[in-house]
Design a protein around this motif. Structure first.
Motif, short mmCIF file in Angstrom:
data_model
loop_
_atom_site.label_atom_id
_atom_site.label_comp_id
_atom_site.label_asym_id
_atom_site.label_seq_id
_atom_site.Cartn_x
_atom_site.Cartn_y
_atom_site.Cartn_z
N VAL A 145 49.51 -12.31 -1.76
CA VAL A 145 49.95 -10.94 -2.04
C VAL A 145 49.68 -10.66 -3.51
CG1 VAL A 145 51.89 -9.33 -2.08
CG2 VAL A 145 51.75 -11.07 -0.28
N MET A 146 48.94 -9.58 -3.79
CA MET A 146 48.57 -9.25 -5.16
C MET A 146 48.89 -7.80 -5.48
SD MET A 146 47.27 -12.06 -6.42
CE MET A 146 46.68 -11.33 -7.96
N ALA A 147 49.34 -7.57 -6.70
CA ALA A 147 49.50 -6.22 -7.23
C ALA A 147 48.49 -6.04 -8.35
CB ALA A 147 50.91 -6.01 -7.76
N LEU A 148 47.94 -4.84 -8.47
CA LEU A 148 46.93 -4.59 -9.49
C LEU A 148 47.22 -3.29 -10.23
CD1 LEU A 148 44.72 -2.19 -8.53
CD2 LEU A 148 44.16 -3.96 -6.86
N ALA A 149 46.78 -3.25 -11.47
CA ALA A 149 46.87 -2.04 -12.29
C ALA A 149 45.59 -1.93 -13.10
CB ALA A 149 48.08 -2.08 -13.20
N ARG A 150 45.04 -0.73 -13.20
CA ARG A 150 43.78 -0.52 -13.92
C ARG A 150 43.85 0.74 -14.77
NH1 ARG A 150 43.38 -4.77 -11.81
NH2 ARG A 150 41.73 -5.59 -10.45
N ARG A 151 43.19 0.69 -15.90
CA ARG A 151 42.85 1.88 -16.67
C ARG A 151 41.41 2.19 -16.32
NH1 ARG A 151 40.91 5.85 -18.99
NH2 ARG A 151 41.39 6.47 -21.14
N ASP A 152 41.18 3.32 -15.65
CA ASP A 152 39.86 3.66 -15.12
C ASP A 152 39.11 4.60 -16.07
OD1 ASP A 152 39.99 2.18 -12.72
OD2 ASP A 152 41.25 3.71 -11.81
N ILE A 153 37.88 4.22 -16.38
CA ILE A 153 37.05 5.00 -17.29
C ILE A 153 35.91 5.62 -16.49
CG2 ILE A 153 35.59 4.91 -19.35
CD1 ILE A 153 37.17 2.33 -20.09
N PRO A 154 35.82 6.95 -16.42
CA PRO A 154 34.72 7.60 -15.68
C PRO A 154 33.38 7.30 -16.34
CG PRO A 154 36.52 9.14 -16.10
CD PRO A 154 36.78 7.94 -16.95
N THR A 155 32.40 6.96 -15.54
CA THR A 155 31.05 6.71 -16.05
C THR A 155 30.03 7.69 -15.48
OG1 THR A 155 30.63 5.07 -14.33
CG2 THR A 155 31.51 4.27 -16.42
N ALA A 156 30.34 8.35 -14.36
CA ALA A 156 29.41 9.32 -13.78
C ALA A 156 30.15 10.22 -12.81
CB ALA A 156 28.26 8.61 -13.05
N VAL A 157 29.79 11.51 -12.83
CA VAL A 157 30.30 12.50 -11.88
C VAL A 157 29.11 13.29 -11.36
CG1 VAL A 157 31.71 14.57 -11.58
CG2 VAL A 157 32.54 12.72 -13.02
N TRP A 158 29.12 13.57 -10.07
CA TRP A 158 28.06 14.39 -9.47
C TRP A 158 28.68 15.26 -8.39
CZ3 TRP A 158 25.90 15.76 -4.90
CH2 TRP A 158 24.60 16.26 -4.90
N VAL A 159 28.44 16.57 -8.45
CA VAL A 159 28.91 17.51 -7.43
C VAL A 159 27.78 18.48 -7.14
CG1 VAL A 159 30.53 19.35 -6.85
CG2 VAL A 159 31.34 17.34 -8.10
N GLY A 160 27.44 18.64 -5.87
CA GLY A 160 26.38 19.57 -5.52
C GLY A 160 26.28 19.81 -4.03
N ALA A 161 25.59 20.88 -3.68
CA ALA A 161 25.38 21.20 -2.27
C ALA A 161 24.27 20.35 -1.67
CB ALA A 161 25.03 22.68 -2.12
N SER A 162 23.34 19.90 -2.53
CA SER A 162 22.25 19.02 -2.10
C SER A 162 21.66 18.40 -3.36
CB SER A 162 21.18 19.80 -1.34
OG SER A 162 20.51 20.70 -2.21
N GLN A 163 20.67 17.51 -3.16
CA GLN A 163 20.03 16.88 -4.31
C GLN A 163 19.30 17.91 -5.18
OE1 GLN A 163 20.31 13.74 -5.32
NE2 GLN A 163 21.68 13.29 -3.61
N ASP A 164 18.89 19.01 -4.59
CA ASP A 164 18.17 20.05 -5.34
C ASP A 164 19.09 21.17 -5.82
OD1 ASP A 164 15.71 18.75 -4.92
OD2 ASP A 164 15.53 19.67 -2.93
N ASP A 165 20.35 21.14 -5.40
CA ASP A 165 21.30 22.19 -5.76
C ASP A 165 22.54 21.53 -6.35
OD1 ASP A 165 22.70 24.50 -6.10
OD2 ASP A 165 23.03 24.89 -3.96
#
Length: 234
Positions: free
Chosen positions: A184-204
């Motif tokens: 049984v393990m408990a974990l805690a993390r400080r998460d650092i964003p490295t990439a975000v991508w939002v789109g309707a398609s690869q071309d949009d």
């Protein structure tokens, strides 16, 4: 005389328990495990992380992700353990929220929200009892949360740095050098964003990158699993 005899008996008992613990804590063990884990992440605003305007402010994170995890590692004679793990889970980004906020669409019948990741940790792993081991140490992982439907898709990549704490209890002996353990393990993390991508398609593509600023992101989790240990002469 009685006090001396009592002291000798007490010392003998301690010596026997210590020798048993040391016997169980000698050599090197190879570890293979499978877990079920739950990870929850604090509020994530994709547009704010990317520095994109025109989307208001909201939380794009789902309540959490339920994952299946596999792991492997080595336990050394000085009780230091190195572990590596990988997981895939359902949940992470809130698909319905992403569809409404970024694509102006009502939730589609077809869609998915998934989380995947790999990580590693170094743990101090002393025996508390002959069959019970305490685990604590630093950990790092790399993960991706993704949500997609016919309306579009969103992805968030994170690097997490933090701490693992838990217990491993030997529940069975499967052979002379093979044992089964409940962990049984408990974990805690400080998460650092490295990439975000939002789109309707690869071309949009609506926005990408991590050019904005947002509140710190943290994740917390709990895993329960079974670990096999194999005594080795390496």
């Amino acid at each position: 005389m009685k006090s001396i005899l009592f002291g000798v008996v007490a010392f003998a008992n301690v010596a026997i328990l210590t020798s048993r613990a040391n016997a169980d804590d000698s050599g090197i063990e190879l570890l293979v495990g499978a877990d079920v884990s739950y990870r929850g992440t604090t509020s994530v605003d994709l547009a704010k992380v990317a520095g994109a305007s025109g989307y208001g402010t909201a939380n794009d994170q789902s309540p959490g992700a339920l994952s299946f995890e596999v792991s492997g590692g080595i336990l050394f004679a000085p009780p230091i353990e190195l572990r590596a793990n990988a997981w895939i889970g359902v949940g992470g980004l809130a698909l319905a929220q992403v569809e409404r906020r970024y694509f102006g669409a009502e939730p589609e019948q077809i869609g998915s929200s998934l989380s995947v990741g790999v990580g590693g940790s170094g743990r101090y792993a002393p025996l508390l009892l002959p069959n019970l081991r305490f685990l604590v140490g630093p950990a790092v992982d790399v993960k991706r949360m993704a949500a997609s439907s016919p309306a579009g898709a969103a992805r968030l990549d994170l690097v997490g740095v933090g701490l693992d704490v838990g217990l491993r209890w030997q529940t069975s002996t499967l052979g002379q050098k093979t044992h089964g353990h409940l962990e049984v393990m408990a974990l805690a993390r400080r998460d650092i964003p490295t990439a975000v991508w939002v789109g309707a398609s690869q071309d949009d593509v609506y926005f990408r990158g991590v050019g904005g600023s947002s509140p710190a992101i943290y994740s917390f989790g709990l895993s329960v699993g079974y670990v096999f240990s194999f005594e080795s002469t390496l």
